[in-house]
Enzyme design. Structure first.
Site, PDB file in Angstrom:
ATOM      1  CD  GLU A 147      38.263  32.871  44.189  1.00  0.00           C
ATOM      2  OE1 GLU A 147      38.547  33.973  44.686  1.00  0.00           O
ATOM      3  OE2 GLU A 147      38.487  32.595  42.996  1.00  0.00           O
ATOM      4  CE1 TYR A 159      36.459  37.593  42.283  1.00  0.00           C
ATOM      5  CE2 TYR A 159      36.947  36.638  44.431  1.00  0.00           C
ATOM      6  CZ  TYR A 159      37.232  36.778  43.090  1.00  0.00           C
ATOM      7  OH  TYR A 159      38.272  36.086  42.532  1.00  0.00           O
ATOM      8  CG  ASP A 199      39.808  40.664  41.066  1.00  0.00           C
ATOM      9  OD1 ASP A 199      39.750  41.367  40.018  1.00  0.00           O
ATOM     10  OD2 ASP A 199      40.784  39.932  41.312  1.00  0.00           O
ATOM     11  CB  CYS A 251      48.540  45.762  27.779  1.00  0.00           C
ATOM     12  SG  CYS A 251      46.744  45.774  28.033  1.00  0.00           S
TER      13      CYS A 251
END
Length: 288
Positions: free
Chosen positions: A35, A118, A136, A200
């Protein structure tokens, strides 16, 4: 509220990229390091650096024993090298305050160096499986388009966490998948430059698509050009120190790394101020 979770979970299980930090056995330390590295850095650049980092320092305690300069050296060309110093300090804090174990609690994670909202939530969710909304840039875009019919999201705000929390299933396992799936969708399908609606899984319930893809403006903060910037000058000085014997060099040699003397001196001063370099008796070196 449309059901985004069910199609997102099905799509993610079928289509998610095989990334190292998605291995169930990757561990909290590996996820924390990943991260840090993934902040403003493409996945393809992170993977080899992450593997090398964890091979050298497989635990917080291992990194805590190294010098800050070693962390900066290992960071190499990932950019934003202050992240290396923050990660080193976080490793020291984890070792001294948490027995060498990355904490699970979001507030405890937030208390560590370099960790914002986050990253704290991402570690709690993806390392420990807890139920929290994780947001994010990619997630914000997906939510803005699917729920608000916006071409790009508004600037970050607490509303983002509220919107994400609203689509999470009650199950911790399914909630973690939805968090990861929304990020993944924004990274590979519903990107900032284009939306591949044919691929999608939530196109059939997307408010932006139903509205005819209106251009609602873009208030995203634009990053300054890198070429010729102070950031590039800082990078040139750091690269010189990384490759120098013992990561130390005479200031005369450092001077040759950048043609603009005023910009170079500004870069050196800022590196010292940020703790990324140390000056002593005409020498410049990585921190020890």
């Amino acid at each position: 509220m449309p059901d985004l979770a069910t199609p997102l979970i099905a799509w993610y299980r079928e289509s998610a990229r095989d990334l190292p930090w998605r291995d169930p056995n990757f561990g909290a330390w590996g996820i924390l390091v990943s991260e840090f590295m993934l902040q403003q850095t493409p996945v393809a650049r992170v993977i080899p650096r992450l593997e090398a980092w964890l091979e050298r320092w497989p635990s917080p305690a291992a990194l805590a024993e190294a010098s800050p300069g070693a962390a900066v050296e290992q960071w190499a060309n990932l950019g934003y090298p202050r992240r290396a110093l923050w990660l080193h300090k976080a490793a020291v804090q984890i070792t001294e305050q948490h027995g060498g174990v990355v904490p699970r609690d979001v507030d405890a994670l937030l208390a560590l160096s370099g960790i914002g909202d986050y990253t704290a939530r991402a570690v709690a969710v993806f390392a420990y499986g807890d139920r929290h909304p994780v947001v994010d840039t990619n997630t914000r875009r997906v939510l803005a388009r699917a729920l608000d019919a916006q071409s790009q999201p508004d600037p970050p705000s607490t509303r983002d966490l509220t919107a994400m929390a609203a689509i999470l299933p009650e199950s911790e396992e399914r909630a973690a998948i939805v968090n990861a799936a929304a990020m993944e969708l924004g990274a590979v399908v519903c990107t900032a430059r284009s939306a591949n609606c044919e691929a999608c899984p939530i196109a059939h319930i997307c408010a932006w698509r139903d509205a005819g893809y209106p251009d609602t403006g873009d208030r995203r903060r634009r990053q300054a050009t890198y070429a010729g910037s102070d950031r590039q000058a800082r990078g040139a000085v750091l690269q010189h120190l990384r490759s120098a014997p013992d990561h130390e060099s005479a200031l005369e040699a450092v001077a040759a790394t950048w043609p603009d003397s005023l910009q170079r001196d500004r870069a050196i001063d800022s590196l010292i101020a940020d703790g990324l370099a140390e000056a002593s008796e005409g020498m410049l070196r990585l921190p020890r």
